[in-house]
Write an enzyme that holds these catalytic residues in place. Structure first.
Site, PDB file in Angstrom:
ATOM      1  CB  CYS A   2      -8.174  12.992  85.713  1.00 50.05           C
ATOM      2  SG  CYS A   2      -8.259  14.357  84.519  1.00 50.05           S
ATOM      3  NE  ARG A  49      -9.425  19.766  83.839  1.00 48.93           N
ATOM      4  CZ  ARG A  49      -9.856  20.908  83.318  1.00 48.93           C
ATOM      5  NH1 ARG A  49     -10.118  21.932  84.115  1.00 48.93           N
ATOM      6  NH2 ARG A  49     -10.020  21.035  82.011  1.00 48.93           N
ATOM      7  CG  LEU A  50      -2.485  15.853  83.315  1.00 48.45           C
ATOM      8  CD1 LEU A  50      -1.428  16.712  83.994  1.00 48.45           C
ATOM      9  CD2 LEU A  50      -1.867  14.520  82.867  1.00 48.45           C
ATOM     10  CB  ILE A  52      -5.743  16.737  78.428  1.00 53.94           C
ATOM     11  CG1 ILE A  52      -4.877  15.981  79.445  1.00 53.94           C
ATOM     12  CG2 ILE A  52      -5.394  16.347  77.000  1.00 53.94           C
ATOM     13  CD1 ILE A  52      -3.399  16.117  79.230  1.00 53.94           C
ATOM     14  CB  ILE A  53      -9.714  18.439  76.325  1.00 51.70           C
ATOM     15  CG1 ILE A  53      -8.888  17.540  75.393  1.00 51.70           C
ATOM     16  CG2 ILE A  53     -10.875  19.076  75.566  1.00 51.70           C
ATOM     17  CD1 ILE A  53      -9.655  16.379  74.829  1.00 51.70           C
ATOM     18  CG  ASN A  75      -8.239   7.955  84.405  1.00 54.57           C
ATOM     19  OD1 ASN A  75      -7.558   8.742  83.771  1.00 54.57           O
ATOM     20  ND2 ASN A  75      -7.787   6.767  84.777  1.00 54.57           N
ATOM     21  N   GLY A  76      -9.570   9.565  81.550  1.00 50.68           N
ATOM     22  CA  GLY A  76      -9.330   9.120  80.181  1.00 50.68           C
ATOM     23  C   GLY A  76      -9.693  10.166  79.153  1.00 50.68           C
ATOM     24  CD  GLU A  77      -8.086  12.883  77.118  1.00 51.97           C
ATOM     25  OE1 GLU A  77      -9.073  13.523  76.697  1.00 51.97           O
ATOM     26  OE2 GLU A  77      -7.238  13.355  77.904  1.00 51.97           O
ATOM     27  CB  SER A 359       2.980   4.687  73.529  1.00 50.22           C
ATOM     28  OG  SER A 359       3.994   3.717  73.688  1.00 50.22           O
TER      29      SER A 359
END
Length: 615
Positions: A2, A49-50, A52-53, A75-77, A359
């Site tokens: 995000c 927000r994108l 993902i979870i 922002n992140g995981e 990646s």
């Protein structure tokens, strides 16, 4: 994945809601799925927000704790959030969602700053503590996720966020060019200072946190890479690498949306893809120049072996030049690493199929993969001579014309600290000073920049020193920054399993001779990967991300495009235009290979035009 923006400390009447919305609009690419705002008398927070979870609205941000005394944008995981959630529930915390963001805010309630010792992941976040009226911000261990801040404002505001471009929408922000950033950029090819190309705008360093209160900023480190070499044998480390990487990939594939993998012909992405076994891999190449710049066939071969569908995109010079301004816009600061261009198109391709990709970034820095980490056999023999003799030869050779012999003798009498500044030396110090106008000659030298980092690792061997420098400069400010910005330009989350703090800890324990010698790089990693990869992939030499810029700049069409820019008033503001044309023409006539110098200047001018003339 995000993005967030925020500001606090304004002493003027302003329309906070309108401002935060305008700032959020500039980073909608980081989170196109939804948005959220928090405003009170002290702070304004905005979030894109994108998903993902936890796809529900319960996962939306800004997110509060139970009594709304703490508000988070993140922002992140956090990859170990499920374990932490159980731990926090056992301590009485109540959750309304299954998100890692909610785990973060409850971790702050329970542990304060010490939460950073517990988390495992990639992140930048900001927590507003209403009771203490202070802002707590942190950035992950390696700098995978960006975080910028500034007090260069007309009204005393403190502005922060995931991307600098959002600051331009705050009416109190003062947009100024940082004159000191240009000279070191010409050498390093990326923005290397803590202060960015925008005067007064800083990046929070990797492994650091910040407390902002009453207009005062306090930053502190909470983590740094250490090198604690042990003396176990190769088989021991190979088993440990396999276990560690399998665990890291397992964490990194946690998602409620589709996950794919970038795949080139090299070992790093190939190893990740072989452990992940996604449904889709993605590759990029260039059609022209007799396939010298195309590894997509290798990616296709491995995908077929793994029974994975491979998607590829082939990029043309015309596409690259047409999109370069857009690419630099998304980068926020000038970035002349040629690989940023294909990465932009690769991310676009992947985003059409998946929302998350894994990646291979980070493997070279922690497992010793770069060719510049090697010491040749000739140099090893030469370094057996007494140091005072080599140092004398080095001093004498500096005064002679540059060639392979004098370069060898110069380096042979220098310490790592004296000659290694990282991957790119585009313009030497004297070359940069020659082309720059007087106003821009006063940025710090490469040695001044690297000295501050080397002083923290005096007692380690040369390989560890080079890795340490790259982990602090090259990786966060080039490799990871372009990975984040180019993937997020297409609303794609990019994850890097090699850059897990437990993987790095293991890599730091491996003796240098099991990482790099005069013939091999990433030796221990290659042996581990060889158990799941065919020999030709596990043993293939590093190719990088080859881009045919030297050929493009000898094509009349693109030569003329660059020449027009070098003759422009914009170029004249910063450079001696005659010197630029001379460098360009020598390359065009094939008298010398000046491609990197030409490209580095051209990219800067494209960036400056975008941010200081068009915006």
């Amino acid at each position: 994945m995000c993005g967030f923006v925020g500001f606090t400390g304004s002493n003027l009447p302003i329309d906070k809601k309108n401002i935060i919305n305008n700032m959020m609009d500039t980073i909608i690419h980081r989170g196109p799925d939804s948005s959220g705002i928090y405003n009170d008398g002290n702070i304004s927070l905005g979030f894109r927000r994108l998903k993902i979870i936890d796809m529900s609205e319960d996962g939306s941000q800004p997110i509060h704790n139970e009594d709304s005394s703490c508000i988070l944008v993140f922002n992140g995981e956090i990859y170990n959030y499920k374990e932490l959630k159980i731990e926090l529930e056992n301590k009485g915390h109540i959750f309304k969602s299954d998100t890692d963001s909610e785990v973060l805010i409850h971790s702050y309630e329970e542990y304060g700053v010490d939460l950073l010792k517990k988390v495992r992941g990639m992140f930048s976040f900001a927590i507003w503590d209403r009771n203490n009226e202070e802002l707590f911000m942190a950035r992950d261990f390696f700098g995978i996720k960006p975080l910028y801040y500034t007090q260069n404002t007309r009204d005393g505001s403190f502005i922060f966020g995931s991307e600098i471009k959002s600051f331009l929408k705050h009416p109190s922000y003062i947009k100024e060019f940082n004159n000191e950033a240009l000279k070191p950029y010409l050498t390093f090819q990326y923005s290397v200072l803590d202060e960015t190309f925008f005067k007064g705008v800083y990046r929070l360093k990797p492994g650091h946190y910040m407390i902002y209160k009453n207009g005062n900023i306090e930053t502190k480190p909470y983590w740094k890479p250490n090198f604690d070499k042990t003396d176990d044998n190769l088989n021991y480390y190979v088993d440990k690498i396999k276990q560690s990487m399998e665990e890291s990939v397992k964490y990194h594939k946690i998602s409620d949306v589709k996950v794919g993998s970038f795949l080139s012909g090299g070992i790093d992405s190939s190893y990740i893809a072989s452990l992940l076994k996604p449904d889709n891999t993605f590759s990029v190449g260039f059609n022209d120049y007799e396939a010298m710049f195309d590894e997509t066939n290798l990616a296709k071969e491995l995908s077929d072996i793994l029974k994975i569908e491979n998607h590829k995109t082939m990029v043309t010079a015309e596409e690259c030049f047409e999109n370069l301004s857009t690419i630099q816009y998304f980068m926020d600061e000038p970035q002349s690493n040629p690989s940023v261009v294909p990465l932009y198109f690769l991310s676009k391709l992947a985003s059409e199929h998946v929302t998350v990709v894994l990646s291979g970034e980070g493997a070279d820095e922690i497992f010793g993969g770069y060719l510049w980490y090697q010491t040749s056999r000739k140099m090893t023999k030469y370094q057996k001579l007494p140091h005072f003799l080599r140092k004398g030869m080095s001093s004498l050779s500096k005064a002679l014309p540059k060639n392979k012999i004098t370069d060898f003798l110069v380096r042979g009498g220098q310490t790592i600290e004296e000659h290694f500044i990282g991957h790119a030396i585009v313009f030497e110090e004297d070359e940069a000073l020659k082309v720059l106008n007087d106003e821009y000659k006063y940025g710090p030298s490469a040695q001044e920049i690297t000295k501050k980092i080397y002083k923290n690792i005096n007692s380690e061997d040369d390989l560890s020193k080079m890795q340490y420098l790259d982990l602090h400069l090259w990786m966060p400010r080039d490799i990871l920054l372009k990975a984040d910005k180019m993937s997020m330009a297409h609303s794609l989350e990019l994850r890097v399993p090699f850059l897990d703090k437990e993987v790095q800890k293991l890599a730091s324990e491996i003796p240098s001779e099991l990482l790099v010698d005069s013939e091999k790089t990433k030796y221990a990693l290659r042996v581990a990967a060889n158990e799941v990869l065919p020999d030709e992939w596990a043993k293939r030499k590093k190719l990088g991300f080859p881009v045919p810029i030297r050929h493009w700049l000898r094509d009349e069409k693109y030569y003329n495009i660059v020449k027009d820019m070098f003759q422009s008033d914009i170029a004249g503001k910063f450079f001696n235009k005659g010197d630029l044309i001379e460098i360009l023409d020598a390359h065009y006539r094939k008298e010398s290979d000046n491609a990197r110098r030409v490209w580095t200047v051209y990219v800067f001018l494209i960036w400056y035009k975008k941010f200081f003339i068009e915006l």
